[in-house]
Motif scaffolding. Structure first.
Motif, PDB file in Angstrom:
ATOM      1  N   LEU A 154      43.614  39.085  62.306  1.00 34.84           N
ATOM      2  CA  LEU A 154      42.213  39.303  62.671  1.00 34.84           C
ATOM      3  C   LEU A 154      41.448  40.101  61.617  1.00 34.84           C
ATOM      4  N   LEU A 155      42.151  40.935  60.871  1.00 33.12           N
ATOM      5  CA  LEU A 155      41.531  41.727  59.805  1.00 33.12           C
ATOM      6  C   LEU A 155      42.223  41.450  58.483  1.00 33.12           C
ATOM      7  N   ARG A 156      41.432  41.272  57.452  1.00 37.32           N
ATOM      8  CA  ARG A 156      42.010  41.227  56.112  1.00 37.32           C
ATOM      9  C   ARG A 156      42.506  42.624  55.757  1.00 37.32           C
ATOM     10  N   TYR A 157      43.701  42.702  55.175  1.00 35.59           N
ATOM     11  CA  TYR A 157      44.282  43.986  54.790  1.00 35.59           C
ATOM     12  C   TYR A 157      44.875  43.861  53.399  1.00 35.59           C
ATOM     13  N   ASP A 158      44.441  44.751  52.489  1.00 35.39           N
ATOM     14  CA  ASP A 158      44.945  44.709  51.118  1.00 35.39           C
ATOM     15  C   ASP A 158      44.863  46.108  50.516  1.00 35.39           C
ATOM     16  N   PRO A 159      45.991  46.825  50.395  1.00 31.85           N
ATOM     17  CA  PRO A 159      45.968  48.179  49.825  1.00 31.85           C
ATOM     18  C   PRO A 159      45.424  48.234  48.402  1.00 31.85           C
ATOM     19  N   HIS A 160      45.518  47.150  47.662  1.00 35.60           N
ATOM     20  CA  HIS A 160      44.998  47.150  46.294  1.00 35.60           C
ATOM     21  C   HIS A 160      43.509  47.496  46.262  1.00 35.60           C
ATOM     22  N   LEU A 161      42.787  47.149  47.309  1.00 33.58           N
ATOM     23  CA  LEU A 161      41.341  47.364  47.312  1.00 33.58           C
ATOM     24  C   LEU A 161      40.982  48.845  47.276  1.00 33.58           C
ATOM     25  N   ALA A 162      41.883  49.699  47.724  1.00 35.30           N
ATOM     26  CA  ALA A 162      41.626  51.141  47.704  1.00 35.30           C
ATOM     27  C   ALA A 162      41.768  51.734  46.308  1.00 35.30           C
ATOM     28  N   TYR A 163      42.346  50.971  45.387  1.00 38.49           N
ATOM     29  CA  TYR A 163      42.675  51.510  44.065  1.00 38.49           C
ATOM     30  C   TYR A 163      42.028  50.740  42.919  1.00 38.49           C
ATOM     31  N   LEU A 164      41.091  49.873  43.217  1.00 39.11           N
ATOM     32  CA  LEU A 164      40.482  49.079  42.149  1.00 39.11           C
ATOM     33  C   LEU A 164      39.786  49.957  41.116  1.00 39.11           C
ATOM     34  N   ASP A 165      39.141  51.029  41.568  1.00 46.08           N
ATOM     35  CA  ASP A 165      38.467  51.939  40.636  1.00 46.08           C
ATOM     36  C   ASP A 165      39.432  52.967  40.057  1.00 46.08           C
TER      37      ASP A 165
ATOM     38  N   LEU B  11      42.799  52.723  39.707  1.00 44.79           N
ATOM     39  CA  LEU B  11      43.819  52.087  38.859  1.00 44.79           C
ATOM     40  C   LEU B  11      43.350  50.672  38.535  1.00 44.79           C
ATOM     41  N   PRO B  12      42.402  50.539  37.632  1.00 45.24           N
ATOM     42  CA  PRO B  12      41.835  49.211  37.374  1.00 45.24           C
ATOM     43  C   PRO B  12      42.811  48.217  36.758  1.00 45.24           C
ATOM     44  N   ASP B  13      43.850  48.713  36.101  1.00 48.64           N
ATOM     45  CA  ASP B  13      44.835  47.812  35.514  1.00 48.64           C
ATOM     46  C   ASP B  13      45.740  47.266  36.619  1.00 48.64           C
ATOM     47  N   HIS B  14      45.797  45.953  36.740  1.00 48.94           N
ATOM     48  CA  HIS B  14      46.537  45.334  37.848  1.00 48.94           C
ATOM     49  C   HIS B  14      48.017  45.696  37.813  1.00 48.94           C
TER      50      HIS B  14
ATOM     51  N   THR C 241      49.902  47.653  40.762  1.00 50.95           N
ATOM     52  CA  THR C 241      51.037  47.042  41.455  1.00 50.95           C
ATOM     53  C   THR C 241      52.258  47.947  41.391  1.00 50.95           C
ATOM     54  N   HIS C 242      52.493  48.540  40.232  1.00 49.18           N
ATOM     55  CA  HIS C 242      53.617  49.475  40.100  1.00 49.18           C
ATOM     56  C   HIS C 242      53.459  50.639  41.074  1.00 49.18           C
ATOM     57  N   PHE C 243      52.264  51.190  41.150  1.00 46.82           N
ATOM     58  CA  PHE C 243      52.030  52.331  42.031  1.00 46.82           C
ATOM     59  C   PHE C 243      52.295  51.960  43.487  1.00 46.82           C
TER      60      PHE C 243
END
Length: 201
Positions: A13-24, A26-29, A33-35
């Protein structure tokens, strides 16, 4: 045929993606991902879903990785960024089921405080006839015990329930208990799948 719908929440029901909290932060993918796999692995966050306090969880990882203290604290601080939107077609199935008077419940692995925030952002999450929340029960899917809590609390029989979840282990655990199940993937047409079980939605 089942008569009751039982939803998971995250990635159903909800999109969930922890990466979105770190885009600014940790901009390097690759670094991000390592973190999120080595410093804050999914297993760490799952313990908050089991009911562990965030301060305890943060302190545990900061003791292991003191150089990452600010980034570790950012996980909870930036949590809202991880749930940017509802999955509209699936929410429409939920809303149509509610309008049709179909008994509708949720079993979710979710921390209590973040679910309370999600309720304010996405009010449809408060409309279930009942919810079983992992942090409140100190139980996690796919443990059969959390499904038994649901059945006993709400007077349900597994064979009368259709359970929907994005996790294959969770779906398999429910199926082993007698639930009808749908494994929800991004491409799943949930309405068509639910109708296949005889629900008029």
């Amino acid at each position: 045929m089942p008569r009751t719908l039982v939803f998971d929440i995250g990635q159903v029901l909800l999109r969930y993606d922890p990466h979105l909290a770190y885009l600014d932060l940790l901009p390097d993918h690759a670094m991000r991902t390592h973190f999120l796999t080595e410093i804050l692995p999914p297993e760490w966050n799952l313990e908050q879903d089991r009911g562990r306090d965030w301060r305890e969880a943060e302190a545990l990882q900061i003791a292991k990785h003191p150089d990452h203290a600010d980034l570790i604290r950012a996980f909870r601080a930036n949590w809202r960024k991880m749930v940017p939107e509802a999955i509209a077609p699936n929410v429409a199935v939920l809303e149509d089921a509610l309008a049709a008077g179909i008994p509708t419940y949720a079993i979710t692995n979710f921390a209590s405080d973040t679910l309370a925030e999600a309720d304010t952002i996405y009010p449809f999450l408060t409309r279930f006839a009942g919810r079983v929340v992992s942090a409140e029960e100190r139980l996690l899917k796919p443990d059969p015990a959390i499904f038994r809590v649901f059945l006993e609390r709400y007077g349900q029989q597994a064979e009368d329930c259709l359970f929907m979840d994005d996790s294959r282990p969770n779906v398999d655990a429910a199926a082993a208990m007698g639930f009808s199940v749908i494994h929800v993937a991004p491409a799943t047409d949930l309405r068509a799948e639910v109708r296949r079980f005889g629900f008029a939605v």
